[in-house]
Scaffold this motif. Structure first.
Motif, PDB file in Angstrom:
ATOM      1  N   LEU A  41       2.666 -14.811  -5.080  1.00  0.00           N
ATOM      2  CA  LEU A  41       2.331 -15.405  -3.805  1.00  0.00           C
ATOM      3  C   LEU A  41       0.727 -15.669  -3.947  1.00  0.00           C
ATOM      4  CD1 LEU A  41       4.583 -13.407  -1.352  1.00  0.00           C
ATOM      5  CD2 LEU A  41       4.842 -15.883  -2.031  1.00  0.00           C
ATOM      6  N   GLU A  42       0.313 -14.806  -4.497  1.00  0.00           N
ATOM      7  CA  GLU A  42      -1.385 -14.903  -4.553  1.00  0.00           C
ATOM      8  C   GLU A  42      -1.783 -16.453  -4.925  1.00  0.00           C
ATOM      9  OE1 GLU A  42      -2.668 -11.545  -7.115  1.00  0.00           O
ATOM     10  OE2 GLU A  42      -1.581 -10.301  -5.968  1.00  0.00           O
ATOM     11  N   LYS A  43      -1.019 -17.140  -5.639  1.00  0.00           N
ATOM     12  CA  LYS A  43      -1.436 -18.358  -6.132  1.00  0.00           C
ATOM     13  C   LYS A  43      -0.681 -19.589  -5.349  1.00  0.00           C
ATOM     14  CE  LYS A  43      -1.537 -16.328 -10.954  1.00  0.00           C
ATOM     15  NZ  LYS A  43      -0.572 -15.780 -12.056  1.00  0.00           N
ATOM     16  N   GLN A  44      -0.028 -19.114  -4.394  1.00  0.00           N
ATOM     17  CA  GLN A  44       0.738 -20.209  -3.641  1.00  0.00           C
ATOM     18  C   GLN A  44      -0.199 -20.502  -2.338  1.00  0.00           C
ATOM     19  OE1 GLN A  44       4.316 -20.907  -3.801  1.00  0.00           O
ATOM     20  NE2 GLN A  44       4.698 -19.770  -5.771  1.00  0.00           N
ATOM     21  N   MET A  45       0.155 -21.743  -1.784  1.00  0.00           N
ATOM     22  CA  MET A  45      -0.121 -21.914  -0.229  1.00  0.00           C
ATOM     23  C   MET A  45       0.788 -21.338   0.444  1.00  0.00           C
ATOM     24  SD  MET A  45      -1.091 -26.074  -0.033  1.00  0.00           S
ATOM     25  CE  MET A  45      -0.440 -26.103   1.671  1.00  0.00           C
ATOM     26  N   LEU A  46       0.189 -20.637   1.477  1.00  0.00           N
ATOM     27  CA  LEU A  46       1.294 -19.785   2.464  1.00  0.00           C
ATOM     28  C   LEU A  46       1.364 -20.545   3.866  1.00  0.00           C
ATOM     29  CD1 LEU A  46      -0.113 -16.429   1.132  1.00  0.00           C
ATOM     30  CD2 LEU A  46       2.135 -17.611   0.251  1.00  0.00           C
ATOM     31  N   ASP A  96      13.793  -4.496  -7.688  1.00  0.00           N
ATOM     32  CA  ASP A  96      12.139  -4.218  -7.451  1.00  0.00           C
ATOM     33  C   ASP A  96      11.515  -4.917  -8.334  1.00  0.00           C
ATOM     34  OD1 ASP A  96      12.753  -2.208  -5.279  1.00  0.00           O
ATOM     35  OD2 ASP A  96      12.841  -0.838  -6.561  1.00  0.00           O
ATOM     36  N   GLU A  97      11.672  -5.310  -9.486  1.00  0.00           N
ATOM     37  CA  GLU A  97      10.772  -5.994 -10.441  1.00  0.00           C
ATOM     38  C   GLU A  97      10.814  -7.422 -10.037  1.00  0.00           C
ATOM     39  OE1 GLU A  97      10.644  -7.221 -15.273  1.00  0.00           O
ATOM     40  OE2 GLU A  97      11.920  -5.531 -14.669  1.00  0.00           O
ATOM     41  N   THR A  98      11.805  -8.009  -9.707  1.00  0.00           N
ATOM     42  CA  THR A  98      11.613  -9.195  -9.148  1.00  0.00           C
ATOM     43  C   THR A  98      11.156  -9.510  -8.060  1.00  0.00           C
ATOM     44  OG1 THR A  98      14.112  -9.735 -10.259  1.00  0.00           O
ATOM     45  CG2 THR A  98      13.113 -11.486  -8.667  1.00  0.00           C
ATOM     46  N   LEU A  99      11.142  -8.696  -7.230  1.00  0.00           N
ATOM     47  CA  LEU A  99      10.376  -8.498  -5.960  1.00  0.00           C
ATOM     48  C   LEU A  99       8.995  -8.484  -6.232  1.00  0.00           C
ATOM     49  CD1 LEU A  99      10.191  -8.601  -2.752  1.00  0.00           C
ATOM     50  CD2 LEU A  99      10.620  -6.078  -2.903  1.00  0.00           C
ATOM     51  N   SER A 100       8.625  -7.401  -7.125  1.00  0.00           N
ATOM     52  CA  SER A 100       7.290  -7.453  -7.395  1.00  0.00           C
ATOM     53  C   SER A 100       6.576  -8.620  -7.884  1.00  0.00           C
ATOM     54  CB  SER A 100       7.007  -6.205  -8.360  1.00  0.00           C
ATOM     55  OG  SER A 100       5.758  -6.216  -8.781  1.00  0.00           O
ATOM     56  N   ASN A 101       7.297  -9.310  -8.977  1.00  0.00           N
ATOM     57  CA  ASN A 101       6.819 -10.744  -9.425  1.00  0.00           C
ATOM     58  C   ASN A 101       6.772 -11.883  -8.210  1.00  0.00           C
ATOM     59  OD1 ASN A 101       7.042  -9.482 -12.069  1.00  0.00           O
ATOM     60  ND2 ASN A 101       8.832 -10.110 -12.550  1.00  0.00           N
ATOM     61  N   LEU A 102       7.769 -11.678  -7.569  1.00  0.00           N
ATOM     62  CA  LEU A 102       7.391 -12.483  -6.467  1.00  0.00           C
ATOM     63  C   LEU A 102       6.241 -12.463  -5.550  1.00  0.00           C
ATOM     64  CD1 LEU A 102       8.563 -15.119  -4.391  1.00  0.00           C
ATOM     65  CD2 LEU A 102       9.782 -13.050  -3.154  1.00  0.00           C
ATOM     66  N   GLU A 136      -3.335  -8.371   4.339  1.00  0.00           N
ATOM     67  CA  GLU A 136      -3.563  -7.809   2.934  1.00  0.00           C
ATOM     68  C   GLU A 136      -2.447  -6.664   2.483  1.00  0.00           C
ATOM     69  OE1 GLU A 136      -6.886  -5.951  -0.073  1.00  0.00           O
ATOM     70  OE2 GLU A 136      -7.651  -6.513   1.965  1.00  0.00           O
ATOM     71  N   LYS A 137      -1.754  -6.930   1.693  1.00  0.00           N
ATOM     72  CA  LYS A 137      -0.925  -5.975   1.241  1.00  0.00           C
ATOM     73  C   LYS A 137       0.468  -5.791   2.031  1.00  0.00           C
ATOM     74  CE  LYS A 137      -3.528  -4.134  -2.142  1.00  0.00           C
ATOM     75  NZ  LYS A 137      -3.297  -4.329  -3.372  1.00  0.00           N
ATOM     76  N   ILE A 138       0.716  -6.966   3.010  1.00  0.00           N
ATOM     77  CA  ILE A 138       1.883  -6.978   3.663  1.00  0.00           C
ATOM     78  C   ILE A 138       2.523  -8.101   3.350  1.00  0.00           C
ATOM     79  CG2 ILE A 138       2.997  -7.049   5.914  1.00  0.00           C
ATOM     80  CD1 ILE A 138       1.920  -4.259   5.536  1.00  0.00           C
ATOM     81  N   VAL A 139       3.828  -8.349   3.044  1.00  0.00           N
ATOM     82  CA  VAL A 139       4.538  -9.440   2.768  1.00  0.00           C
ATOM     83  C   VAL A 139       5.661  -9.428   3.613  1.00  0.00           C
ATOM     84  CG1 VAL A 139       5.827 -10.745   1.068  1.00  0.00           C
ATOM     85  CG2 VAL A 139       3.878  -9.580   0.385  1.00  0.00           C
ATOM     86  N   THR A 141       0.711  -1.121  -0.030  1.00  0.00           N
ATOM     87  CA  THR A 141       0.029   0.039   0.002  1.00  0.00           C
ATOM     88  C   THR A 141       0.828   1.238   0.176  1.00  0.00           C
ATOM     89  OG1 THR A 141      -1.779  -1.126   1.123  1.00  0.00           O
ATOM     90  CG2 THR A 141      -1.906   1.218   1.238  1.00  0.00           C
ATOM     91  N   LEU A 142       1.882   1.258   0.860  1.00  0.00           N
ATOM     92  CA  LEU A 142       2.807   2.390   0.961  1.00  0.00           C
ATOM     93  C   LEU A 142       4.222   2.395  -0.106  1.00  0.00           C
ATOM     94  CD1 LEU A 142       3.099   2.536   5.055  1.00  0.00           C
ATOM     95  CD2 LEU A 142       1.611   3.967   3.531  1.00  0.00           C
ATOM     96  N   LYS A 143       3.984   1.248  -0.701  1.00  0.00           N
ATOM     97  CA  LYS A 143       5.196   0.996  -1.723  1.00  0.00           C
ATOM     98  C   LYS A 143       6.586   1.117  -1.023  1.00  0.00           C
ATOM     99  CE  LYS A 143       2.437   0.111  -5.140  1.00  0.00           C
ATOM    100  NZ  LYS A 143       2.183  -1.009  -5.425  1.00  0.00           N
ATOM    101  N   CYS A 144       6.619   0.488   0.231  1.00  0.00           N
ATOM    102  CA  CYS A 144       7.873   0.609   0.838  1.00  0.00           C
ATOM    103  C   CYS A 144       8.380  -0.597   1.588  1.00  0.00           C
ATOM    104  CB  CYS A 144       7.876   1.720   1.774  1.00  0.00           C
ATOM    105  SG  CYS A 144       6.931   1.511   3.297  1.00  0.00           S
ATOM    106  N   LYS A 145       9.561  -0.819   1.788  1.00  0.00           N
ATOM    107  CA  LYS A 145      10.128  -2.015   2.525  1.00  0.00           C
ATOM    108  C   LYS A 145      10.984  -1.745   3.705  1.00  0.00           C
ATOM    109  CE  LYS A 145      13.691  -3.207  -0.818  1.00  0.00           C
ATOM    110  NZ  LYS A 145      14.283  -4.029  -1.817  1.00  0.00           N
ATOM    111  N   ILE A 146      10.953  -2.402   4.444  1.00  0.00           N
ATOM    112  CA  ILE A 146      11.861  -2.245   5.899  1.00  0.00           C
ATOM    113  C   ILE A 146      12.808  -3.650   5.910  1.00  0.00           C
ATOM    114  CG2 ILE A 146      11.938  -2.350   8.307  1.00  0.00           C
ATOM    115  CD1 ILE A 146       9.293  -0.845   8.261  1.00  0.00           C
TER     116      ILE A 146
END
Length: 122
Positions: A56-61, A46-52, A79-82, A21-26
């Motif tokens: 995740l939407e299609k994976q068992m978590l 950033d592109e690879t992270l975004s793809n990862l 939601e929106k936190i990884v 949501t905030l488009k940031c990472k810690i």
């Protein structure tokens, strides 16, 4: 409990928390304690992270990726936190699966608003 408590208890040297949501990472911990570090270097793009994150939407978590003894556990506790955790894995797949489920449960109990406001990061 804080994210640092979980990292300490589970001997996790490095963690990345992404707020879409905030488009940031810690980043927490010391990535230099994780070797080989190919999984970490992969998500620094950033592109690879975004793809990862999209995958995740299609994976068992929680989802697990490994490289040698290094494990990357991906959790979506809100939601929106990884949360991506990097640590040295045990050779026992069942143990790592159960460990991942426990860590995932603990991550779901954290207040991510406080984390991203830096209230819970020492």
């Amino acid at each position: 409990m804080t994210i640092q408590d979980i990292m300490s208890k589970e001997q996790i040297p490095y963690c990345v928390i992404v707020n879409n949501t905030l488009k940031c990472k810690i980043c927490l911990g010391d990535k230099n304690k994780v070797f080989p570090d190919d999984l970490i270097r992969m998500i620094e793009n950033d592109e690879t992270l975004s793809n990862l994150i999209q995958s995740l939407e299609k994976q068992m978590l929680p989802a697990h990726w490994g490289q040698g003894k290094i494990e990357m556990l991906a959790s979506v506790p809100r939601e929106k936190i990884v949360v991506l955790l990097f640590y040295y894995a045990n050779d026992d797949v069942i143990f790592e699966y159960r460990r991942g489920k426990k860590i995932d449960t603990d991550l779901k109990g954290l207040d991510y608003e406080k984390i991203f406001n830096k209230e819970e990061i020492s």
